[in-house]
Design an enzyme around this catalytic site. Structure first.
Site, PDB file in Angstrom:
ATOM      1  CG  ASP A 205      -1.615  -1.224   0.968  1.00  0.00           C
ATOM      2  OD1 ASP A 205      -1.977  -1.652   0.042  1.00  0.00           O
ATOM      3  OD2 ASP A 205      -3.111  -0.713   1.728  1.00  0.00           O
ATOM      4  CG  HIS A 350       1.951   0.038   4.524  1.00  0.00           C
ATOM      5  ND1 HIS A 350       2.003  -1.027   5.982  1.00  0.00           N
ATOM      6  CD2 HIS A 350       0.570   0.819   4.030  1.00  0.00           C
ATOM      7  CE1 HIS A 350       0.624  -0.698   6.099  1.00  0.00           C
ATOM      8  NE2 HIS A 350      -0.050   0.484   5.175  1.00  0.00           N
TER       9      HIS A 350
HETATM   10 ZN    ZN Z   1      -2.807   3.184   3.868  1.00  0.00          ZN
END
Ligand code: ZN
Length: 401
Positions: A205, A350
């Site tokens: 992400d 992430h």
């Molecule tokens: Zn995010």
């Protein structure tokens, strides 16, 4: 003793949170500096060339295979032309790639003129990436001032990033609502894959980010793994060449909103704008609009899922991982992912977290030893038997941002 340990934990968490820049920040995390030697050499070379004054950020990192540096500089005075800005970037690239033999790629980021002097909040108006191979070719044919001009990956546009940031934290008046009941809310919205398949989707992400998208793509290529990247529209607009590199490498690109706001605090009109503008910019840059959406912070509502549906998006949550941004060394992350991994699961990691890239190969190796294959969300859901009732993911979701 126990209280002491808790105190240390609290202080550590507070420190980590305080040092991790917001996802909207122009710079990438710097708490793990793996190539201070390259950073020092680069800083010194730019100083010797007399072009270090406008540089606001300089970082170098490696995945053990590639070494990539990022140099962020500011617009000179509000009057500088795109050509002048590009020429300045060319001088940085020329200096870096002729003087620093260990450097494989340089990412260049130009920030707009900011009369307040707080250059970190200025929008990105120039970005480019130049590899050593490209430089070898271009430096034979161009001058320093022109060397980044022929790069297809150069991006310059002043109006970029000027979409108003939606006010978060207060509930704005609802100006319009999508027609009720025209889009049936599917119970299938929050997916996990087929529990009978020993497959996990790997998702990243918040990107793309300079340095780290390149290093992550290189690491995934060495692992022979494809993943899904939930990107923000804002970062796609800042670094379109990085999203193109993601697609070129055979990975899947998905929607993570434009500004990464707390979407459920926004009006339906604002939610629609956040998701639709991201669909638009991804389609413009890659030629294809995403099929999947993940809400920032994992926060969703029926309104939000209805908006996603109206744009042809399925909402995708996760079953394992998360919180990697809070452990930049990556130490605890491998254990956590291995503990939570199960068939048909979705792993949340992430972009822009150096530790995540470092533990990725050994984590994938450990998963492979347990019989799990890693793939994209699209490939994971393709394994779902037709008409199967999809399941809500576990209610106690790990934290995301
Ligand atoms: Zn995010």
């Amino acid at each position: 003793m126990m209280r002491h340990r808790i105190m240390i934990m609290v202080v550590t968490v507070a420190f980590v949170v305080a040092t991790i820049p917001d996802v909207h920040a122009n710079s990438i995390p710097q708490m793990v500096r793996m190539r201070p030697d390259v950073e020092d050499a680069l800083r010194q070379s730019l100083r010797m060339e007399g072009i270090s004054g406008r540089i606001t950020n300089l970082t170098a990192d490696t995945n053990g295979h590639l070494t990539v540096a990022q140099v962020t500089f500011t617009h000179f005075d509000g009057m500088e032309s795109p050509q002048e800005m590009q020429a300045f970037a060319g001088r940085i690239a020329w200096t870096a790639l002729t003087r620093i033999p260990q450097l494989d790629e340089l990412d260049l980021i130009g920030l707009d003129y900011d009369p307040t002097g707080r250059a970190t909040t200025a929008p990105v108006i120039f970005s480019a990436a130049i590899s050593r191979g490209e430089f070898a070719d271009l430096s034979a044919r161009y001058t320093p001032a022109d060397v980044v001009r022929p790069l297809a990956r150069v991006w310059y546009s002043r109006p970029l990033g000027l979409r108003a940031q939606p006010a978060s934290g207060r509930r704005p008046p609802r100006r319009f609502r999508l027609a009720q009941n025209t889009i049936p809310l599917a119970p299938t919205d929050i997916y996990r894959g087929d529990r009978a398949q020993a497959t996990l989707a790997l998702t990243f992400d918040d990107g793309p980010f300079p340095i780290y998208t390149t290093l992550l793509l290189d690491t995934l290529a060495q692992m022979g793994v494809k993943a899904t990247f939930f990107v923000t529209g804002e970062n796609v607009q800042r670094y379109p060449f990085l999203v193109q590199a993601i697609v070129r490498a055979g990975h899947e690109v998905a929607n993570h909103s434009y500004h990464h706001p707390h979407l459920t605090r926004l009006s339906v009109a604002q939610m629609t704008e956040e998701l639709a503008s991201t669909q638009e910019v991804i389609a413009a840059v890659t030629g294809q609009a995403p099929r999947y959406f993940r809400p920032p912070y994992g926060e969703y509502s029926t309104d939000l899922m209805r908006v996603a549906h109206s744009l042809g998006l399925s909402t995708v949550m996760w079953t394992a991982g998360g919180g990697d941004y809070a452990s930049p060394s990556g130490d605890a992350l491998k254990a956590k992912v291995l503990r939570q991994a199960d068939s048909g699961g979705i792993v949340l990691l992430h972009e822009g977290v150096p530790g995540t890239i470092r533990i990725l190969p050994e984590t994938a190796e450990a998963l492979a030893q347990r019989g799990f294959a890693l793939t994209t969300v699209g490939a994971l859901l393709a394994h779902l038997p037709a008409g199967a009732p999809a399941r809500r993911s576990d209610p106690a979701l790990p934290r995301a941002r």
